[in-house]
Write a protein that holds these residues in place. Structure first.
Motif, mmCIF file in Angstrom:
data_model
loop_
_atom_site.group_PDB
_atom_site.id
_atom_site.type_symbol
_atom_site.label_atom_id
_atom_site.label_comp_id
_atom_site.label_asym_id
_atom_site.label_seq_id
_atom_site.Cartn_x
_atom_site.Cartn_y
_atom_site.Cartn_z
ATOM 1 N N SER A 1 0.708 -1.217 0.099
ATOM 2 C CA SER A 1 0.224 -0.129 -0.541
ATOM 3 C C SER A 1 0.863 1.740 -0.297
ATOM 4 O O SER A 1 0.295 2.453 -0.877
ATOM 5 N N GLU A 2 1.944 1.528 0.239
ATOM 6 C CA GLU A 2 2.707 2.265 0.370
ATOM 7 C C GLU A 2 3.118 2.953 -1.111
ATOM 8 O O GLU A 2 3.796 4.117 -1.097
ATOM 9 N N HIS A 3 3.285 1.962 -2.348
ATOM 10 C CA HIS A 3 3.283 2.418 -3.438
ATOM 11 C C HIS A 3 2.165 3.080 -3.747
ATOM 12 O O HIS A 3 1.769 3.155 -5.387
ATOM 13 N N ILE A 4 0.631 3.162 -2.841
ATOM 14 C CA ILE A 4 -0.063 3.292 -3.504
ATOM 15 C C ILE A 4 -0.905 4.598 -3.167
ATOM 16 O O ILE A 4 -0.806 5.488 -1.768
ATOM 17 N N THR A 5 -1.137 5.814 -4.265
ATOM 18 C CA THR A 5 -1.289 7.098 -3.488
ATOM 19 C C THR A 5 -2.729 7.890 -4.312
ATOM 20 O O THR A 5 -3.780 6.907 -4.771
ATOM 21 N N ASP A 6 -3.330 8.839 -2.883
ATOM 22 C CA ASP A 6 -4.773 9.237 -3.368
ATOM 23 C C ASP A 6 -4.840 9.768 -4.911
ATOM 24 O O ASP A 6 -6.443 10.068 -5.202
ATOM 25 N N VAL B 1 -8.995 3.718 -7.584
ATOM 26 C CA VAL B 1 -9.070 5.268 -7.998
ATOM 27 C C VAL B 1 -9.329 5.587 -6.819
ATOM 28 O O VAL B 1 -10.309 5.611 -5.574
ATOM 29 N N GLY B 2 -7.868 6.431 -6.321
ATOM 30 C CA GLY B 2 -7.918 6.690 -4.931
ATOM 31 C C GLY B 2 -8.857 8.292 -4.880
ATOM 32 O O GLY B 2 -9.334 8.360 -6.200
ATOM 33 N N ASN B 3 -8.562 8.991 -4.203
ATOM 34 C CA ASN B 3 -10.078 9.963 -3.333
ATOM 35 C C ASN B 3 -9.590 11.188 -4.070
ATOM 36 O O ASN B 3 -10.373 12.212 -4.068
ATOM 37 N N GLU C 1 -17.529 9.805 -7.343
ATOM 38 C CA GLU C 1 -18.628 9.536 -6.592
ATOM 39 C C GLU C 1 -19.545 8.843 -7.605
ATOM 40 O O GLU C 1 -20.455 8.063 -7.927
ATOM 41 N N GLU C 2 -19.075 9.121 -9.421
ATOM 42 C CA GLU C 2 -20.033 8.717 -10.559
ATOM 43 C C GLU C 2 -19.884 6.955 -10.606
ATOM 44 O O GLU C 2 -20.300 6.190 -11.341
ATOM 45 N N ILE C 3 -18.205 6.625 -9.913
ATOM 46 C CA ILE C 3 -18.319 5.377 -10.169
ATOM 47 C C ILE C 3 -18.242 4.289 -9.687
ATOM 48 O O ILE C 3 -19.609 4.064 -8.143
ATOM 49 N N SER C 4 -19.657 3.183 -10.484
ATOM 50 C CA SER C 4 -20.108 1.779 -10.251
ATOM 51 C C SER C 4 -19.023 0.767 -10.686
ATOM 52 O O SER C 4 -18.372 0.209 -11.726
ATOM 53 N N SER C 5 -19.865 0.102 -9.005
ATOM 54 C CA SER C 5 -18.627 -1.183 -8.879
ATOM 55 C C SER C 5 -18.257 -2.027 -10.112
ATOM 56 O O SER C 5 -16.717 -3.266 -10.693
ATOM 57 N N GLN C 6 -19.503 -2.270 -11.253
ATOM 58 C CA GLN C 6 -19.808 -3.530 -11.810
ATOM 59 C C GLN C 6 -19.527 -2.009 -13.151
ATOM 60 O O GLN C 6 -20.648 -1.308 -13.732
ATOM 61 N N PHE C 7 -18.802 -2.315 -14.794
ATOM 62 C CA PHE C 7 -19.143 -1.493 -14.795
ATOM 63 C C PHE C 7 -18.171 -2.503 -16.570
ATOM 64 O O PHE C 7 -17.394 -3.322 -16.961
ATOM 65 N N PHE D 1 -14.313 -1.881 -10.718
ATOM 66 C CA PHE D 1 -13.825 -0.487 -10.234
ATOM 67 C C PHE D 1 -13.805 -0.701 -8.750
ATOM 68 O O PHE D 1 -14.728 -1.392 -7.580
ATOM 69 N N CYS D 2 -12.745 -0.195 -7.764
ATOM 70 C CA CYS D 2 -12.362 0.226 -6.649
ATOM 71 C C CYS D 2 -12.446 0.779 -6.062
ATOM 72 O O CYS D 2 -11.530 1.495 -6.747
ATOM 73 N N LYS D 3 -13.432 1.333 -5.153
ATOM 74 C CA LYS D 3 -13.091 2.974 -4.365
ATOM 75 C C LYS D 3 -11.554 2.783 -3.065
ATOM 76 O O LYS D 3 -12.682 2.057 -2.119
ATOM 77 N N LYS D 4 -11.593 3.722 -2.291
ATOM 78 C CA LYS D 4 -10.867 3.386 -1.103
ATOM 79 C C LYS D 4 -11.973 3.822 -0.649
ATOM 80 O O LYS D 4 -12.648 4.573 -0.582
ATOM 81 N N GLY D 5 -11.856 3.813 0.966
ATOM 82 C CA GLY D 5 -12.610 4.156 2.002
ATOM 83 C C GLY D 5 -14.559 3.122 1.829
ATOM 84 O O GLY D 5 -14.978 3.118 1.938
#
Length: 519
Positions: free
Chosen positions: A399-404, A420-422, A439-445, A477-481
């Motif tokens: 995770s140290e290689h992943i930025t927001d 996708v970072g915030n 906010e428009e991201i849906s997990s399935q696309f 799609f995956c969103k942090k949080g």
């Protein structure tokens, strides 16, 4: 109703309709269809009929075929009976457990969760067959492959279902196969592993074999081999092509013998070595607690590295961890294996069951990506010079290689997760996915190609990965949080977790185990 409500029935019918045109032509190609709910429905597909005639079999306890012919025409138990006179391939589409008739099952996962402390000890029992009739049928079919779409998405999964089905019927394959492996004197076959049937000890029987299946052969060294000589291995496969031709394929490999263990380590093949470890470990999961299986994986790794340290390494400080160059990533991949879907304690039993079935016949080049996926950054593709490769260099799974501010793609040969970072720039989201905010991201696309360089590069990368893996890949799609982000970060195997060590901590653990054996 579940299959209809999720769109799985419509997707399956559409895929079958498209794939029929891709079947090889000839008198041996025959097709039959059966459907089922609480009864079984066969279809008379005789050309003289204006439309197919549905024949309902209500007795699901004692299944029979209502017609001797015309159920399977040119170009579950019931289907097995229908094909018994011709042989062939059975494709079953199912969205829930069978709840009626022979081999009916009930959901058992709750049993493993009723007591948290018992869940770890007893979960493996849920992977053992609950019905002997199904186990007997599986043995009769012998060669099989499981495709798993959970949860099914009517938006993103129909394309994958179609591509999986199409490749299943058009890929290079053979039927009625028998395989035997022979070795030079001093070496003998100890065990075969994979999906097959064995009627006699020396031969492997395969009702079907294709280019995506691997059979692992364990060899035993039982006599002295002379330095400077060669030992040979030969695999003979007798099979029938889809056009009815009987053929034999013979593969022979000759390797030099050595008395120097250091030569053996220098020539070690990490991919093959780790594939063998993974398949051995996977075969133990249904019969032993997960903690015991994880310890077994570590013990195999420790024993290999201990042998190198004791017999091959030059004299050095006992406080130094010495790894053979060819196997220097073995501890990393072993840690990844212990944190994989098959071996981690949390997760659905169905996911673990699929993982075991998937690993068993999986080709060697696809084993490491399955447990240690490839992760790349895609938000800065415009800034990267890719040389001759379409795919950028991978990033360590930490995770140290992943930025927001970043967007990351992670693929394991089956699934493709895009995190996708915030704080990602809206211009990057617009160019890649046609959206302006997280906010428009849906997990399935479904991935679209837009008229800009960034989108074209991403599509080229995904297509190249699909080509390499011979798999359409399921995009998510995956969103942090949120929970989808947790799924993505569960693949960061180099991080410390509640149930597992970090990569650095695991190296220290391995080193201590080796020191203990040296003492």
């Amino acid at each position: 109703m579940n299959a209809i409500q999720t769109g799985a029935t419509a997707a399956a019918c559409s895929a079958i309709n498209q794939v029929i045109a891709d079947l090889p032509e000839g008198p041996r190609t025959m097709v039959g269809i059966a459907t089922f709910d609480c009864t079984i429905h066969f279809y008379n597909l005789k050309r003289a009929l204006q439309q197919p005639l549905m024949l309902v079999v209500p007795d699901v306890q004692d299944v029979y075929t209502p017609l001797e012919s015309d159920v399977v025409v040119p170009l579950a138990e019931a289907a097995f009976l229908a094909m018994k006179s011709t042989g062939g391939k059975l494709l079953v589409f199912q969205s829930v457990l069978p709840s009626a008739g022979l081999g009916s099952l009930s959901a058992r996962e709750a049993e493993g969760r009723s007591n948290i402390s018992a869940g770890e000890k007893e979960a493996h029992k849920l992977l053992q067959p609950a019905d002997k009739a199904l186990k007997t049928m599986a043995i009769e079919f012998a060669e099989y492959q499981v495709y798993y779409y959970y949860p099914f998405s009517a938006l993103s999964d129909p394309a994958k279902l179609y591509n999986d089905l199409r490749w299943n019927v058009i890929r290079p394959q053979g039927f009625e196969a028998v395989m035997r492996v022979r070795c030079s004197q001093g070496i003998q076959v100890q065990e075969y592993s994979g999906n097959f049937c064995r009627r006699i000890p020396t031969d492997v029987d395969l009702p079907a074999i294709d280019c995506d299946k691997t059979i692992m052969v364990s060899l035993k060294h039982d006599d002295k081999l002379q330095e400077g000589t060669e030992c040979a291995f030969q695999c003979a496969l007798l099979y029938t092509t889809v056009y009815g031709q009987r053929r034999i394929r013979v593969s022979t490999l000759s390797l030099p013998c050595t008395n120097m263990l250091s030569n053996l380590f220098r020539s070690a093949d990490l991919d093959t070595q780790f594939a063998c470890i993974t398949k051995q470990v996977a075969s133990e999961i249904p019969s032993a607690p997960l903690a015991q299986v994880r310890d077994q994986a570590t013990s195999i790794c420790v024993n290999i590295l201990y042998s190198y340290r004791k017999f091959c390494a030059t004299v050095s400080s006992s406080g130094q961890l010495i790894l053979p160059e060819a196997l220097k990533l073995l501890p990393l991949y072993t840690l990844a294996l212990m944190k994989s879907t098959g071996l981690r304690s949390e997760g659905r039993i169905d996911d673990r069951s699929f993982w075991i079935n998937h690993v068993s016949p999986l080709p060697t080049p696809l084993i490491i990506p399955l447990v240690y996926p490839r992760m790349i950054a895609i938000h800065d593709l415009d800034e990267k010079e890719l040389d001759d490769s379409t795919i950028p260099s991978p990033i360590p799974l930490s995770s140290e290689h992943i930025t927001d501010e970043g967007i990351y793609l992670l693929e394991n040969g089956e699934d493709c997760l895009i995190c996708v970072g915030n704080s990602v720039q809206s211009s990057s989201l617009q160019q890649l996915f046609g959206i302006s905010s997280v906010e428009e991201i849906s997990s399935q696309f479904t991935l679209q190609q837009y008229d800009n360089p960034l989108s074209k590069k991403l599509n080229a990368i995904v297509n190249e990965i699909r080509r390499q893996r011979c798999s359409y890949l399921r995009l998510k799609f995956c969103k942090k949080g949120d929970p989808s982000g947790m799924t993505f970060f569960s693949h960061m195997v180099e991080d410390k977790t509640q149930s597992g060590l970090s990569y650095v901590e695991y190296l220290v653990h391995i080193h201590r185990q080796i020191q203990s054996k040296m003492a």
